[in-house]
Design an enzyme around this catalytic site. Sequence first.
Site, PDB file in Angstrom:
ATOM      1  N   GLY A 201      14.021  22.579 104.586  1.00 32.93           N
ATOM      2  CA  GLY A 201      14.004  22.067 103.215  1.00 32.93           C
ATOM      3  C   GLY A 201      14.510  23.094 102.223  1.00 32.93           C
ATOM      4  O   GLY A 201      15.198  22.756 101.250  1.00 32.93           O
TER       5      GLY A 201
ATOM      6  N   TRP B 106      18.244  23.265 102.631  1.00 30.50           N
ATOM      7  CA  TRP B 106      18.852  22.055 102.062  1.00 30.50           C
ATOM      8  C   TRP B 106      19.203  22.275 100.592  1.00 30.50           C
ATOM      9  O   TRP B 106      20.195  21.733 100.092  1.00 30.50           O
ATOM     10  CB  TRP B 106      17.875  20.891 102.198  1.00 30.50           C
ATOM     11  CG  TRP B 106      18.324  19.625 101.528  1.00 30.50           C
ATOM     12  CD1 TRP B 106      19.141  18.665 102.033  1.00 30.50           C
ATOM     13  CD2 TRP B 106      17.982  19.178 100.202  1.00 30.50           C
ATOM     14  NE1 TRP B 106      19.333  17.651 101.122  1.00 30.50           N
ATOM     15  CE2 TRP B 106      18.627  17.937  99.986  1.00 30.50           C
ATOM     16  CE3 TRP B 106      17.190  19.703  99.185  1.00 30.50           C
ATOM     17  CZ2 TRP B 106      18.499  17.228  98.793  1.00 30.50           C
ATOM     18  CZ3 TRP B 106      17.057  18.995  97.997  1.00 30.50           C
ATOM     19  CH2 TRP B 106      17.704  17.772  97.808  1.00 30.50           C
ATOM     20  N   HIS B 107      18.410  23.093  99.893  1.00 36.80           N
ATOM     21  CA  HIS B 107      18.667  23.340  98.480  1.00 36.80           C
ATOM     22  C   HIS B 107      19.920  24.188  98.254  1.00 36.80           C
ATOM     23  O   HIS B 107      20.514  24.115  97.173  1.00 36.80           O
ATOM     24  CB  HIS B 107      17.473  24.031  97.824  1.00 36.80           C
ATOM     25  CG  HIS B 107      16.324  23.109  97.539  1.00 36.80           C
ATOM     26  ND1 HIS B 107      15.404  22.760  98.488  1.00 36.80           N
ATOM     27  CD2 HIS B 107      15.960  22.461  96.394  1.00 36.80           C
ATOM     28  CE1 HIS B 107      14.509  21.939  97.950  1.00 36.80           C
ATOM     29  NE2 HIS B 107      14.831  21.737  96.691  1.00 36.80           N
ATOM     30  N   GLY B 108      20.301  24.999  99.225  1.00 35.42           N
ATOM     31  CA  GLY B 108      21.491  25.813  99.019  1.00 35.42           C
ATOM     32  C   GLY B 108      21.743  26.754 100.178  1.00 35.42           C
ATOM     33  O   GLY B 108      20.827  27.098 100.943  1.00 35.42           O
TER      34      GLY B 108
ATOM     35  N   PHE C 209      22.383  21.554  94.086  1.00 31.73           N
ATOM     36  CA  PHE C 209      21.848  21.447  95.438  1.00 31.73           C
ATOM     37  C   PHE C 209      22.416  20.246  96.178  1.00 31.73           C
ATOM     38  O   PHE C 209      22.145  20.043  97.326  1.00 31.73           O
ATOM     39  CB  PHE C 209      20.319  21.353  95.395  1.00 31.73           C
ATOM     40  CG  PHE C 209      19.692  22.433  94.536  1.00 31.73           C
ATOM     41  CD1 PHE C 209      20.167  23.724  94.572  1.00 31.73           C
ATOM     42  CD2 PHE C 209      18.649  22.130  93.688  1.00 31.73           C
ATOM     43  CE1 PHE C 209      19.605  24.712  93.778  1.00 31.73           C
ATOM     44  CE2 PHE C 209      18.070  23.114  92.897  1.00 31.73           C
ATOM     45  CZ  PHE C 209      18.548  24.400  92.943  1.00 31.73           C
TER      46      PHE C 209
END
Length: 525
Positions: free
Chosen positions: A323, A326-328, A525
């Site tokens: 997770g 997933w943001h960057g 993101f």
Amino acid sequence: MLFNSYVFIFAFLPVVLVGFALLRRLENLNWAIVWLTAASLFFYGWWKAEFLLLILTSIIANLIFGKILMAMPGEGKKSRLVLIAGLAFNLALLGYFKYANFFVSNVNTAFGSNWTLPQILLPIGISFITFQKIAFLVDAYRGKVKDFSVLNYCFFVTFFPQLIAGPIVHHAEVMPQLKEAPRRDFSRDFAIGCSIFIIGLFKKVVIADTLAVYADAGYAAVAAGQTLDFASAWVAVLSYSFQLYYDFSGYSEMAVGLGRMFGIRLPVNFLSPYKSASIVEFWRRWHITLSRFLRDYLYIPLGGNRHGPLRRYLHLGLVMLLGGLWHGANWTFAVWGVLHGLMLAINHAWAAIPLSQSRWLRGAPARIFFVFLTFLLVTLAWVPFRSPGLSQATTMLGFLMPGPGALVSFKAFVTAQYVGIFGAFDTWFTPRELWPPVLPPNYLATMAKPVGLLLALVTALTFLMPNTYRLLGRFEPAIGIDERLQGGTGILSRLGPAQAVLLGFMFVVSVLGLARVSPFLYFQF
């Protein structure tokens, strides 16, 4: 095209609303859905028209995979192969555009190689779109897809309010609404949706963007190798914590409001997370649709909590690591994810101890303490999330630690920001160079007025005021609202002339701040 832009508010949105209002009068209601789908594709292609080819190719490919999966009875070997191919296709697109350069950079660092890739632009919204398509394919494989048609699917994927930064909409939430959306009371839906949109716009433009000035200055100073004193470092970190809160809250409410204008109720994605008394509760309130996706399509398939506490904690850590990434594509996001995974594991371990259920720990004073502790931990975890690199994050965290000069720094902050507060308005609004090239160590705490007043006001607003969904609860503004929030309370428990004046004032103030371009943080993101 940003929601908080002149072209969106005064050109795109009115045209789309008028077209929808006219087409919904036709006998064939599909034309209204076709119009919204076409408008959404135009919205997506506004930044880079060539990315329209990417999203259309992805839609066609996923339609084919979905059709095949729905035509195959059960969860047999052939359907599993089709599902794996569909997942691989979507993850390959996401991996190439978002993580290829990150992967090559780390390989070069590890092996001393010199591989290069051409510059890769990240298509906006690809992370959110990918997760929606993955959920659809998995549910098609499980035989759970209902109300499916090519038009419904295209609308579900492209609907512009949630296209760029969520919420991550589930097909079962949107597709069944399409039969009734054009038939709903348009004026009522518009009034409710417009109200929610204005509140979200105000949060973004007036609150988040104002705090961004102080957060950006503090983090930029650290990135440039400058020193911050104890109070100034906390000003920067708290400013970012609240900036992200109101930026994401503002976007989420603007998306819900826009959907409601067209008769579509989107899922709530943000529900006063800083009022949480634990990290577990925080993730039930922050980015709710991401938490739901990670739980349903990653945590539970991994085994969830079915194999004992140690495996459960391992699953939590792995899910939060993914997770975070997933943001960057940066190790700072991985660290942030690991920190939250660790805190979730500790939280669940604590909840399993009988002491945690003591009546002494369940009263109001204990809850206030745990809310403060949760907010503090979440805010500290935002430091690597915001920092450009791990070294800068470590430096900023070092400035936050109390040392010999911490008390002096804090007293100087209180004196400069709060003593004689009402006599300082002239200095706050006197034109000046707000951020000199090199900040004095105590600049944010003592000279960057009115940050002290802003932080006090935003703290009170965050922890003491009801959220938008409670204020508008009687109108059932979004999917997934707790029953306790559906009664409505306060001045917005009805929508009349007084409410129109208040919302109109908020809209005017917000529009006055649109001159500066300020993308939403989650657009990254």
